[in-house]
Design a protein around this motif. Structure first.
Motif, PDB file in Angstrom:
ATOM      1  N   ASN A   1      37.567  38.449  33.226  1.00  0.00           N
ATOM      2  CA  ASN A   1      38.525  38.425  34.291  1.00  0.00           C
ATOM      3  C   ASN A   1      39.958  38.573  33.777  1.00  0.00           C
ATOM      4  O   ASN A   1      40.766  39.334  34.324  1.00  0.00           O
ATOM      5  CB  ASN A   1      38.334  37.047  34.926  1.00  0.00           C
ATOM      6  CG  ASN A   1      38.795  37.013  36.306  1.00  0.00           C
ATOM      7  OD1 ASN A   1      38.750  38.029  36.979  1.00  0.00           O
ATOM      8  ND2 ASN A   1      39.256  35.869  36.730  1.00  0.00           N
ATOM      9  N   GLU A   2      40.230  37.866  32.721  1.00  0.00           N
ATOM     10  CA  GLU A   2      41.571  37.904  32.125  1.00  0.00           C
ATOM     11  C   GLU A   2      41.835  39.298  31.549  1.00  0.00           C
ATOM     12  O   GLU A   2      42.935  39.842  31.674  1.00  0.00           O
ATOM     13  CB  GLU A   2      41.662  36.811  31.059  1.00  0.00           C
ATOM     14  CG  GLU A   2      43.046  36.584  30.494  1.00  0.00           C
ATOM     15  CD  GLU A   2      43.233  37.304  29.171  1.00  0.00           C
ATOM     16  OE1 GLU A   2      44.393  37.535  28.805  1.00  0.00           O
ATOM     17  OE2 GLU A   2      42.236  37.672  28.511  1.00  0.00           O
TER      18      GLU A   2
ATOM     19  N   ALA B   1      42.870  41.604  34.197  1.00  0.00           N
ATOM     20  CA  ALA B   1      44.189  41.321  34.781  1.00  0.00           C
ATOM     21  C   ALA B   1      45.331  41.787  33.876  1.00  0.00           C
ATOM     22  O   ALA B   1      46.488  41.791  34.287  1.00  0.00           O
ATOM     23  CB  ALA B   1      44.327  39.825  35.076  1.00  0.00           C
ATOM     24  N   ARG B   2      44.996  42.172  32.649  1.00  0.00           N
ATOM     25  CA  ARG B   2      46.055  42.550  31.699  1.00  0.00           C
ATOM     26  C   ARG B   2      46.842  43.788  32.117  1.00  0.00           C
ATOM     27  O   ARG B   2      47.948  44.013  31.641  1.00  0.00           O
ATOM     28  CB  ARG B   2      45.440  42.826  30.307  1.00  0.00           C
ATOM     29  CG  ARG B   2      44.989  41.573  29.606  1.00  0.00           C
ATOM     30  CD  ARG B   2      44.423  41.879  28.215  1.00  0.00           C
ATOM     31  NE  ARG B   2      43.639  40.721  27.752  1.00  0.00           N
ATOM     32  CZ  ARG B   2      42.837  40.743  26.690  1.00  0.00           C
ATOM     33  NH1 ARG B   2      42.705  41.855  25.983  1.00  0.00           N
ATOM     34  NH2 ARG B   2      42.163  39.665  26.343  1.00  0.00           N
TER      35      ARG B   2
ATOM     36  N   GLY C   1      48.006  44.615  35.058  1.00  0.00           N
ATOM     37  CA  GLY C   1      48.945  44.488  36.170  1.00  0.00           C
ATOM     38  C   GLY C   1      48.651  45.494  37.277  1.00  0.00           C
ATOM     39  O   GLY C   1      49.533  45.887  38.020  1.00  0.00           O
TER      40      GLY C   1
ATOM     41  N   PRO D   1      46.723  45.993  40.614  1.00  0.00           N
ATOM     42  CA  PRO D   1      46.023  45.175  41.615  1.00  0.00           C
ATOM     43  C   PRO D   1      44.684  45.759  42.043  1.00  0.00           C
ATOM     44  O   PRO D   1      43.762  45.028  42.389  1.00  0.00           O
ATOM     45  CB  PRO D   1      47.005  45.114  42.788  1.00  0.00           C
ATOM     46  CG  PRO D   1      48.037  46.151  42.546  1.00  0.00           C
ATOM     47  CD  PRO D   1      48.041  46.456  41.082  1.00  0.00           C
TER      48      PRO D   1
ATOM     49  N   SER E   1      42.124  44.609  39.501  1.00  0.00           N
ATOM     50  CA  SER E   1      41.802  43.187  39.684  1.00  0.00           C
ATOM     51  C   SER E   1      40.891  42.990  40.885  1.00  0.00           C
ATOM     52  O   SER E   1      39.954  42.196  40.854  1.00  0.00           O
ATOM     53  CB  SER E   1      43.082  42.364  39.865  1.00  0.00           C
ATOM     54  OG  SER E   1      43.826  42.357  38.668  1.00  0.00           O
ATOM     55  N   TRP E   2      41.187  43.717  41.928  1.00  0.00           N
ATOM     56  CA  TRP E   2      40.371  43.606  43.136  1.00  0.00           C
ATOM     57  C   TRP E   2      38.948  44.095  42.891  1.00  0.00           C
ATOM     58  O   TRP E   2      37.963  43.447  43.264  1.00  0.00           O
ATOM     59  CB  TRP E   2      41.027  44.391  44.280  1.00  0.00           C
ATOM     60  CG  TRP E   2      40.151  44.527  45.484  1.00  0.00           C
ATOM     61  CD1 TRP E   2      39.606  45.659  45.985  1.00  0.00           C
ATOM     62  CD2 TRP E   2      39.690  43.462  46.328  1.00  0.00           C
ATOM     63  NE1 TRP E   2      38.848  45.375  47.090  1.00  0.00           N
ATOM     64  CE2 TRP E   2      38.879  44.030  47.323  1.00  0.00           C
ATOM     65  CE3 TRP E   2      39.883  42.083  46.326  1.00  0.00           C
ATOM     66  CZ2 TRP E   2      38.251  43.277  48.311  1.00  0.00           C
ATOM     67  CZ3 TRP E   2      39.257  41.323  47.314  1.00  0.00           C
ATOM     68  CH2 TRP E   2      38.460  41.922  48.290  1.00  0.00           C
TER      69      TRP E   2
END
Lengths: 322, 322
Positions: free
Chosen positions: B118-119, B122-123, B125, B127, B130-131
């Motif tokens: 997950n992390e 997210a690196r 940036g 969206p 991430s979604w």
């Protein structure tokens, strides 16, 4: 504490309804576990902090429920896995979930809540929120793992103890505060100040938790008295006691904790010593310093209802008895 | 299959090094579990699909490792929890992780890998990434939960079976393909086409997996022969057999699967019947239809090395024997 109470009374139902609705959409195998852990009366501190910081920065929209609740779900997910792995019997005064629903349901419910939390945070299309949430999850998982590792090779090392309570508790509370600022589109400086508030509050919160573990009868905390000691966890009250004790006694205790061979008589003796030496109170004094640090972080924020509530929340962490 | 082989030979070391480095930074309690599951020779299909779609859309940067590897880590995390909850003994021909490292280490390693995945996502940036990742995790968790629920109350319902294999396998492969497009900043139409490719490929992949479970000796698949049947899992070869059998026999079998009371003789008899009826082959025929559907989704993409490799990868899903 009037403002704090009023704020919670006003906002809690919305958060609880949202949590219940989201949990209600999970698969039947895990739904009841999720509702059980969510409904077991947590304090909802994390969602409230997110909301308070968003409002403190003037955020007026009503779409905060998903990100605020995400942090509560993450917290619930970790409780489920932890209690199972610790063979814990009680959680908030009720039977631990794995004893009620079984191993498979409990592990999977933890996984589902973690996934749901994550998905709720991603709904905003806000990369900062996703990043904060991802980091919060990562640090919390790492903190818990370190705690379990520490319990297998316990020592009186305060640095390790602090790192663990920061990892397992304070980082997620920091995350909750940062998410409020990120939701409101606040500046990096605001976010850092909110994060610093949360970090210090989280440390104080866990210190008080660890103090309560030695000080409160089960009926108040909903956990067995001296549970940390019996589980082999070294926390600050015990560290303070041992720092003033003799070296030989310390070695014997650490060995017993490591081997899981602490007798009921030994445990009762240590509980007495902690009580007599006032080490629970001394742990609270340490927590008070962090509460002061936390409140100092609020100085740059605009005065208003939220600031009053945040200050009262910080004080409440110290005064709570369960 | 030359291009496929060349592509994998060229790109695998980079992905494997990255995975190894990331796992190496985890806490000591879970690091070895993570390295063990990652190093157990998975096919890295998910990372490769992310990379292939990104490159197919002209993405030239070299920062794809984190998102591509995230999907592999997610997959590994689910294997750890699943094998533990299934009491599985083997995974890819080696002892299952929980038997080597223990329950606590294995559950926590799963949590840590999920958090890390997950992390890593997210690196960027981004969206959309991430979604997609959050949705992929959510759907995969839901699929696994549904599978376990189904195994407790098995039926010959093909709709449920399809929903489960989509949830537990195909959605994450769809996610891998979509992430490649999202990384490259492709249009929603491109992303949908890539997702459709992945979904169909994922279904085919799982159908072949379920066929192999009835057809391959353990030495090739690294899993016990007829393992699904012995674990009480109803998959397509069994559904096909039972659809042509008598109703009474079906009732008896479903009851035995539900109660976990299937005898060695009953299991051997069913394995024989599946083999004699060619139901494993018929499952592969069904998979072939999905592979064709998948390949049709590639029509709008620009011809080039990646398209060739994607087509070969789709064919490979059908021909593999382990």
């Amino acid at each position: 504490m009037d403002e704090l109470l009023r704020f919670f009374q006003r906002e809690l139902p919305g958060i609880n309804d949202f949590l219940d609705r989201e949990a209600g959409q999970l698969n039947g195998l895990v739904r009841d576990v999720a509702k059980y852990i969510i409904g077991s009366g947590g304090k909802r501190i994390r969602p409230m902090l997110t909301l308070l910081f968003a409002r403190a920065l003037g955020y007026a929209k009503d779409d905060y429920h998903a990100i605020a609740s995400a942090l509560e779900l993450l917290h619930s997910a970790t409780l489920l896995h932890d209690d199972y792995l610790d063979d814990a019997e009680l959680r908030r005064g009720r039977d631990a979930a794995h004893l009620v629903f079984g191993r498979t349901e409990t592990i999977l419910a933890g996984d589902a809540l973690l996934a749901l939390a994550n998905e709720m945070g991603a709904r905003y299309g806000n990369p900062r929120l996703s990043w904060l949430l991802a980091r919060g999850i990562m640090e919390t998982a790492a903190g818990e793992i370190e705690e379990i590792e520490f319990s297998r090779n316990p020592s009186l090392d305060r640095d390790i103890y602090m790192r663990i309570i920061i990892g397992k508790t304070a980082r997620l509370i920091e995350c909750a505060c940062r998410c409020g600022v990120a939701l409101a589109g606040g500046s990096p400086e605001r976010e850092d100040a909110a994060g610093e508030f949360g970090l210090n509050l989280g440390i104080a919160f866990q210190l008080v938790d660890d103090a309560l573990d030695y000080a409160s009868p089960t009926s108040e905390t909903g956990k067995p008295e001296g549970g940390d000691l019996r589980e082999g966890k070294v926390t600050l009250p015990l560290i303070l006691l041992m720092e003033e004790g003799d070296e030989a006694g310390t070695e014997v205790l650490l060995e017993a904790l490591k081997e899981g061979s602490l007798s009921e008589a030994q445990a009762a003796d240590i509980l007495d010593q902690v009580r007599e030496g006032g080490y629970s109170g001394k742990t609270r004094e340490e927590a008070a310093l962090y509460v002061e640090k936390a409140k100092a972080c609020l100085e740059g924020f605009k005065p208003g209802e939220e600031l009053v509530v945040l200050r009262q929340a910080a004080d409440f962490v110290l005064t709570r008895t369960k």
